[in-house]
Write a protein that holds these residues in place. Structure first.
Motif, PDB file in Angstrom:
ATOM      1  N   ASN A 110       0.530  -1.846  -0.304  1.00 56.90           N
ATOM      2  CA  ASN A 110       0.159  -0.029   0.244  1.00 56.90           C
ATOM      3  C   ASN A 110       0.660   1.605   0.123  1.00 56.90           C
ATOM      4  O   ASN A 110       0.387   2.273  -0.591  1.00 56.90           O
ATOM      5  N   LEU A 111       2.112   1.616   0.763  1.00 59.78           N
ATOM      6  CA  LEU A 111       2.455   2.904   0.596  1.00 59.78           C
ATOM      7  C   LEU A 111       3.924   2.847  -0.845  1.00 59.78           C
ATOM      8  O   LEU A 111       3.555   3.418  -1.236  1.00 59.78           O
ATOM      9  N   LYS A 152       0.011   4.056  -2.815  1.00 57.26           N
ATOM     10  CA  LYS A 152       0.005   5.659  -1.990  1.00 57.26           C
ATOM     11  C   LYS A 152       0.899   6.407  -2.402  1.00 57.26           C
ATOM     12  O   LYS A 152       0.351   7.374  -1.950  1.00 57.26           O
ATOM     13  N   ALA A 153       1.903   6.215  -1.667  1.00 58.08           N
ATOM     14  CA  ALA A 153       3.384   6.838  -1.472  1.00 58.08           C
ATOM     15  C   ALA A 153       3.569   8.121  -2.270  1.00 58.08           C
ATOM     16  O   ALA A 153       3.916   6.692  -3.358  1.00 58.08           O
ATOM     17  N   GLY A 157      -6.090  -1.482   3.295  1.00 56.45           N
ATOM     18  CA  GLY A 157      -5.536  -0.340   3.636  1.00 56.45           C
ATOM     19  C   GLY A 157      -6.465   0.483   4.624  1.00 56.45           C
ATOM     20  O   GLY A 157      -6.619   1.521   4.482  1.00 56.45           O
ATOM     21  N   LEU A 193       1.756   9.070   5.136  1.00 60.59           N
ATOM     22  CA  LEU A 193       2.146   7.419   5.374  1.00 60.59           C
ATOM     23  C   LEU A 193       1.360   7.008   5.467  1.00 60.59           C
ATOM     24  O   LEU A 193       1.025   5.222   5.395  1.00 60.59           O
ATOM     25  N   CYS A 239      -1.244   5.569   4.307  1.00 59.91           N
ATOM     26  CA  CYS A 239      -1.326   4.970   2.965  1.00 59.91           C
ATOM     27  C   CYS A 239      -1.999   3.870   3.771  1.00 59.91           C
ATOM     28  O   CYS A 239      -2.340   2.626   2.432  1.00 59.91           O
TER      29      CYS A 239
END
Length: 295
Positions: free
Chosen positions: A23-24, A27-28, A136, A155, A158
């Motif tokens: 997910n990081l 999305k980040a 998430g 963060l 995310c």
């Protein structure tokens, strides 16, 4: 003074950590540098954009903030302070974040040791099931300074849909331990109720379906009760009995420190200990019902 994070690190790609790292990556806006002892986990994340690193020190050489998803405080301390740890190289991360469930006193001691070397530390344990890690939608309970939480929150968002600052260092761990303590004790109670009613002639699934519509309704009933206890389905690869025992043992240590005679907690811990001793350590923890059934 707030911290800017231009590069992100993630160490520990287990049942929860792999999803969180993914997910990081997705999305980040920052690059994510990942490390795990298992090369297959790193390979799976490569398609999501993770940059595989060859060691803990290699992650520290690239990342401003490093997330840890590790089994215990022993592993966290070793990764942070060991001979090949995050602080062993020429470059140190500005912040380290422990997303696992760890001992409160040792978490606070570690935060103090890291602060002496100019490294900020947050305890940010996560709750909910692997599906929530995948989607998430984790609950993330954070202990630390407000300014560090504010810097890290984008963060954390995310990976989690509910991100809460619980207080100073160690308070994230306190809330997480309380969450799991209450959950495990509820599952023990549900197990007793299920066995009593089944032996009185009631179908277990129907029992729990009806209870879920009344004042006995709970998340524990909906998840552990209906999905695991009633059908007696305790697969591996979910939250294991061994992990549940670790968390309940942390709760017992907190109770002892606080001077609380936590008898329900002690009984639940004994059930989990018996389950581990009888070979169910890797099974989904509601398997503790088998210990009640044989007593």
């Amino acid at each position: 003074m707030s911290v800017a994070f231009h590069q992100v690190g993630f160490i520990g790609l287990g049942v929860m950590g792999e999803h969180m790292c993914r997910n990081l990556c997705r999305k980040a806006p920052q690059p994510v540098h990942a490390y795990d002892l298992r090369p297959d986990a790193l390979r799976r994340l490569k398609d999501d954009g993770a940059q595989a690193r060859g060691s803990v020190r290699d992650v520290a050489a690239h990342a401003d903030v490093v997330f840890l998803s590790l089994p215990s405080i022993d592993h966290v301390e070793a990764v942070c302070l060991g001979a090949e740890g995050l602080l062993s190289g020429e470059r140190k991360p500005a912040m380290i974040v422990d997303t696992g469930t760890s001992d409160v006193a040792r978490t606070r001691a570690l935060a103090a040791r890291l602060a002496e070397q100019g490294v900020r530390f947050l305890d940010a344990p996560v709750a909910r099931m692997p599906e929530a890690a995948r989607d998430g939608t984790l609950l993330i309970m954070v202990g630390g300074a407000q300014e560090d939480f504010d810097a890290l929150r984008p963060l954390l968002a995310c990976m989690g849909s509910d991100v809460v600052l619980c207080g100073d260092s160690g308070c994230g761990q306190i809330v997480k331990i309380a969450n799991n303590m209450v959950l495990m004790m509820n599952v023990a109670v549900l197990s007793e109720a299920l066995l009593i009613c089944e032996r009185a002639g009631m179908d277990g699934k129907q029992l729990f379906d009806v209870l879920a519509t009344g004042s006995a309704a709970s998340q524990a009933l909906n998840v552990a009760g209906i999905r695991a206890l009633a059908p007696r389905d305790f697969p591996e690869g979910r939250f294991s009995t061994a992990y549940a025992l670790k968390d309940v043992s942390l709760a017992s240590a907190l109770a002892d420190t606080a001077g609380v005679d936590a008898r329900i907690l002690a009984h639940t811990r004994a059930l989990l200990q018996d389950a581990v001793a009888n070979g169910d350590g890797q099974a989904y923890y509601p398997v503790l019902i088998n210990q009640i059934a044989t007593r």
